[in-house]
Write a protein that holds these residues in place. Structure first.
Motif, PDB file in Angstrom:
ATOM      1  N   LYS A 122     -56.174  79.173  -8.277  1.00 37.86           N
ATOM      2  CA  LYS A 122     -56.424  79.471  -6.864  1.00 37.86           C
ATOM      3  C   LYS A 122     -56.806  78.229  -6.051  1.00 37.86           C
ATOM      4  O   LYS A 122     -56.733  78.229  -4.823  1.00 37.86           O
ATOM      5  CB  LYS A 122     -57.518  80.524  -6.736  1.00 37.86           C
ATOM      6  N   ASP A 123     -57.225  77.171  -6.761  1.00 32.53           N
ATOM      7  CA  ASP A 123     -57.650  75.979  -6.034  1.00 32.53           C
ATOM      8  C   ASP A 123     -56.511  74.984  -5.824  1.00 32.53           C
ATOM      9  O   ASP A 123     -56.715  73.926  -5.237  1.00 32.53           O
ATOM     10  CB  ASP A 123     -58.778  75.270  -6.812  1.00 32.53           C
ATOM     11  N   LEU A 124     -55.351  75.326  -6.298  1.00 31.86           N
ATOM     12  CA  LEU A 124     -54.250  74.360  -6.233  1.00 31.86           C
ATOM     13  C   LEU A 124     -53.463  74.483  -4.929  1.00 31.86           C
ATOM     14  O   LEU A 124     -53.446  75.545  -4.300  1.00 31.86           O
ATOM     15  CB  LEU A 124     -53.298  74.589  -7.411  1.00 31.86           C
ATOM     16  N   PRO A 125     -52.808  73.413  -4.523  1.00 29.98           N
ATOM     17  CA  PRO A 125     -51.924  73.478  -3.351  1.00 29.98           C
ATOM     18  C   PRO A 125     -50.852  74.549  -3.552  1.00 29.98           C
ATOM     19  O   PRO A 125     -50.455  74.842  -4.683  1.00 29.98           O
ATOM     20  CB  PRO A 125     -51.297  72.082  -3.301  1.00 29.98           C
ATOM     21  N   GLU A 126     -50.368  75.062  -2.458  1.00 32.72           N
ATOM     22  CA  GLU A 126     -49.460  76.197  -2.491  1.00 32.72           C
ATOM     23  C   GLU A 126     -48.197  75.933  -3.309  1.00 32.72           C
ATOM     24  O   GLU A 126     -47.739  76.777  -4.088  1.00 32.72           O
ATOM     25  CB  GLU A 126     -49.070  76.583  -1.059  1.00 32.72           C
ATOM     26  N   ASP A 127     -47.599  74.728  -3.163  1.00 33.39           N
ATOM     27  CA  ASP A 127     -46.343  74.478  -3.886  1.00 33.39           C
ATOM     28  C   ASP A 127     -46.570  74.440  -5.396  1.00 33.39           C
ATOM     29  O   ASP A 127     -45.746  74.907  -6.176  1.00 33.39           O
ATOM     30  CB  ASP A 127     -45.665  73.193  -3.392  1.00 33.39           C
ATOM     31  N   ARG A 181     -54.597  68.629 -11.483  1.00 35.56           N
ATOM     32  CA  ARG A 181     -55.767  68.056 -10.829  1.00 35.56           C
ATOM     33  C   ARG A 181     -55.407  66.869  -9.945  1.00 35.56           C
ATOM     34  O   ARG A 181     -56.205  66.405  -9.150  1.00 35.56           O
ATOM     35  CB  ARG A 181     -56.813  67.663 -11.856  1.00 35.56           C
ATOM     36  N   ARG A 182     -54.199  66.376 -10.087  1.00 37.17           N
ATOM     37  CA  ARG A 182     -53.717  65.308  -9.206  1.00 37.17           C
ATOM     38  C   ARG A 182     -52.342  65.727  -8.688  1.00 37.17           C
ATOM     39  O   ARG A 182     -51.309  65.406  -9.301  1.00 37.17           O
ATOM     40  CB  ARG A 182     -53.611  64.001  -9.981  1.00 37.17           C
ATOM     41  N   PRO A 183     -52.335  66.438  -7.578  1.00 38.14           N
ATOM     42  CA  PRO A 183     -51.086  67.040  -7.099  1.00 38.14           C
ATOM     43  C   PRO A 183     -49.934  66.047  -6.891  1.00 38.14           C
ATOM     44  O   PRO A 183     -48.785  66.371  -7.221  1.00 38.14           O
ATOM     45  CB  PRO A 183     -51.508  67.694  -5.780  1.00 38.14           C
ATOM     46  N   ALA A 184     -50.212  64.853  -6.403  1.00 33.86           N
ATOM     47  CA  ALA A 184     -49.110  63.917  -6.155  1.00 33.86           C
ATOM     48  C   ALA A 184     -48.445  63.514  -7.468  1.00 33.86           C
ATOM     49  O   ALA A 184     -47.211  63.425  -7.568  1.00 33.86           O
ATOM     50  CB  ALA A 184     -49.618  62.674  -5.411  1.00 33.86           C
ATOM     51  N   GLU A 185     -49.257  63.269  -8.483  1.00 31.97           N
ATOM     52  CA  GLU A 185     -48.689  62.939  -9.796  1.00 31.97           C
ATOM     53  C   GLU A 185     -47.965  64.149 -10.388  1.00 31.97           C
ATOM     54  O   GLU A 185     -46.893  64.025 -10.995  1.00 31.97           O
ATOM     55  CB  GLU A 185     -49.796  62.448 -10.752  1.00 31.97           C
ATOM     56  N   TRP A 186     -48.545  65.321 -10.206  1.00 29.42           N
ATOM     57  CA  TRP A 186     -47.921  66.560 -10.692  1.00 29.42           C
ATOM     58  C   TRP A 186     -46.520  66.716 -10.105  1.00 29.42           C
ATOM     59  O   TRP A 186     -45.553  66.987 -10.819  1.00 29.42           O
ATOM     60  CB  TRP A 186     -48.807  67.745 -10.294  1.00 29.42           C
ATOM     61  N   ARG A 187     -46.428  66.528  -8.784  1.00 23.03           N
ATOM     62  CA  ARG A 187     -45.123  66.721  -8.126  1.00 23.03           C
ATOM     63  C   ARG A 187     -44.092  65.710  -8.655  1.00 23.03           C
ATOM     64  O   ARG A 187     -42.946  66.064  -8.909  1.00 23.03           O
ATOM     65  CB  ARG A 187     -45.279  66.572  -6.612  1.00 23.03           C
ATOM     66  N   ALA A 188     -44.518  64.478  -8.812  1.00 20.52           N
ATOM     67  CA  ALA A 188     -43.582  63.453  -9.301  1.00 20.52           C
ATOM     68  C   ALA A 188     -43.189  63.747 -10.752  1.00 20.52           C
ATOM     69  O   ALA A 188     -42.024  63.614 -11.137  1.00 20.52           O
ATOM     70  CB  ALA A 188     -44.224  62.074  -9.191  1.00 20.52           C
TER      71      ALA A 188
END
Lengths: 196, 196, 196, 196, 196, 196
Positions: F11-16, F40-47
């Motif tokens: 629930k604490d994560l960004p929507e995407d 816990r690091r959304p930018a790294e997660w997305r990449a």
């Protein structure tokens, strides 16, 4: 490579080998390939399983061990993984799962025992086994206190070393001769049995 | 480390062990330490020497080998050097000198077998033994033709692998337990006996 | 490989080389092969033996060393074993036996110095030599206190490092050029001389 | 570590050392640290530079080499990189750039000579140098034909091996003693001189 | 190997890639080859640079790092040297020199970071990076206190590990595809800019 | 080590991130830990997942691959075993079993791919992957013909290298952060589904 050293027929084996193999088959439901692969040389077979039993079922030779049955199989699994022996990791990983009643532990120990869900005592045991496996020439007195601190006495430490050394032999023979694990081993102990 | 696992007294050993040890003493003039060091665990001792005999004196188990006695000891010496096992290099190097009647060959094989004064057949034999010793997981069908070309058949190749594997076990037990070579071994076979 | 770089004839060598070689022959009873193998290039020969003497017989260059003659040869033997140099292990092992008056020590140091019958000071010395030999890029200030604790001062430590480094050069030249130890070396110092 | 073995003062050195060092300073504009770092032991210094000159400026000892000056420095750079020797990579990389007139080549050879922009002859040369550097015990006759095919004769091959072996010594002494490259080396040969 | 995977033309690239590349060209004066080499696969390119930016310019992704820009490039340089990646050592070594304003530091870190002129904090940082790079399976809780003692918190330690891991990927792709550093990188940051 | 970098709440994560994770959960029946551990690091997660998808589900990025889905997972499993990454061997071994419809193949590839029951094409693929994984600096043109001979074109070879490189990153992050495989993975694909 299985064709180069073909497995002998059970009926062609000496009586003592056949007897033991039939007992194993009775108990396990199948004949683990190692029993047939080595049987082409009965004298080596007899020595191999006598050594195996002295270390892995010491009670059959009138000795008790401070290592549990699961701990002994854990050493075998870690050693076999370090030596990249397919037969022994799969076969003994199966037995490890059953003895420890932990369906996940064998894969953990085989891939990276440092990350396995095991208590510190077993971690220390495997650290020492890996030293015997990979750098036995560096073993010395300084290795013993850490093991004593985890409750292993000198006889237990001999067990760790001897099991590691014996399965280093087993690993080399299995990889050399192209021994393949029986399909049955892969799944054994993975699904907890339902209570009745 | 000799105190941690003290050598037992001959008189305290089971009769079959004592018998064999006395025979060795009779023949060699002394008791090689490995016979005492492992005797503290008779079941392992019996399996160890049964395995040893099956590979190193196959005729005692009703089998002949395509490897000469000297070649078998040469494999032991090279394997033990790779594993940095003091006991086995010194003890089996001595036997190698005697069997091959070459006072220099053991030191050559132990330091760098690639530079040893041995024929191409033995060089190929040791190359394969070193692969089994150090990278058994990489052994495959491609290793066999080179050995066949030197006159080794598949049974001989099994012998090379099995001797390497067995002494890998022996090396680890000797290094782990601090087994020291008897002083007698160092000089054996170095001085050619005078002809009478 | 001995044919590729054939040993020159003593009579074809420059006078200073021939003189030194005759002296060695006089003293040893034979000409160690290294003296001839390198003599095909007199300038390198002169530098090699000047370096050798500066480290191994420092008194000839007006310096004293805190290492005994035996300790210096022990470093050479351990280094040469680590580099698997047949010539140097056999030749310097012989000198080590003689200087230390210990017929067994050379084989022990060559196979596994950790199991050799040597005092802690020499064990620490060889541990450091092996670091210089195999991982010199990791040597740092933290290595010195352990050596100081065994009575080595900074000049002694320089000696350990320099002897290790110099014989690393020697080992590579001997292995590259196929230098074989003179047969005489193998037996030297193994049989204690009887007192007269 | 520079304090542990402090650089001596030029005025305190023996005349022959001081003379050579002044000549180098005259020619280079500064005194490379190796000349001072080793000078605390004049006998070793003299042997070191005599060896260096015999291999790196053979014409000063009445010999010619089939390797170009640039090729010799290329071997030094690759060897020093394999041994992770900071002083030698930086100092000899600088000289390599100057001799080869290729401002990029030293970094390429130091990081991964397999990717360097060099002709196949020099690639073969460095492959052999790396074998001498890292696995000299495996060098044998089979290594020579590939080098002959690139135009190296047996004397050139001796040069490759000897330069590799000598700088293995140099690398170990530099890393052990904490020798740091003079700042001047880092930039030398990187900026092509303008034509006048 | 540059021909096997030829660099695409800027005009043939998707608009977002071309835009970023033109910005880099504007800022640097040239297009670093990595931007073109990976652009033949736009989806991988986008992921690569998104990952790069998340770690190396975290402020562009709304995060700050406890590592300085120079420290991040120092990790890249050390990792790339351990992996012998020519492109990354040369390119990131250049950026390291600029960020740290230390013209000598990149060569020092690339050849042997243990001898580099860097503070203990950065030495500890690189020790940990090398463990992640070379033995990540051995990383455990015991590695953290030493890093905390130098002021790194758990987020900083994540940064060290992630940068090391990401450039391990980059190193493998560069070496595999034969990526060569632009000539401009070799000299960048070596000559301190004069103050105006 | 799970406590040091605790898994975030969905629930604490960004929507995407949450959206993708819910999709995975819907499809798999559970959330593989890697999705949470890196979140816990959304930018790294997305990449990370953009890179993952570009290589492992290339059709989602408008590209097709000459490797089958099973082959791609086989590379991941072999690479992760070489890097001793517990999470990736167990999780991707499971997917490998499912895609290849071979319940035994994952354990075989993980323990010793040379002994796995796979066709020569896949063996050649894994040989190259292991070179990229363990010795990427040695990859060169000579590696390509063997792969071409098995039907891999240059784009397929890029895929092999890139998948190996990317999961080397993944392996290091998983081992570093103590990521543990979900229990569900261990059993997936081991029991062939009955046909309906």
């Amino acid at each position: 490579m299985s064709q180069r050293y073909p497995l002998p027929e059970l009926k062609d084996l000496p009586e003592d080998l056949r007897q033991r193999i039939l007992e194993v088959q009775e108990k396990s439901g199948f004949v683990p390939n190692v029993f047939l692969a080595l049987a082409r040389r009965p004298a080596e077979w007899r020595a191999f399983f006598a050594y195996h039993d002295a270390l892995m079922t010491p009670e059959t030779t009138g000795r008790t061990s401070g290592l549990t049955k699961g701990e002994r199989e854990m050493i075998v699994t870690a050693t076999s993984a370090a030596n990249q022996c397919l037969y022994c990791v799969v076969a003994h990983g199966a037995i490890l799962r059953i003895y420890e009643k932990k369906p996940l532990v064998a894969d953990q120990v085989a891939v990276n025992y440092r990350k396995a869900d095991i208590p510190p005592r077993q971690r220390a045991m495997l650290d020492f086994a890996m030293k015997v496996c990979l750098r036995s020439h560096e073993v010395d007195e300084a290795d013993f206190p850490a093991l004593h601190a985890h409750g292993f006495n000198d006889e237990d430490i001999w067990d760790i070393a001897a099991i590691t050394a014996f399965f280093g032999l087993s690993n080399r023979m299995a990889s050399f001769s192209g021994m393949m694990p029986n399909p049955e081993f892969y799944l054994m102990g993975r699904v907890p049995r339902e209570k009745k």
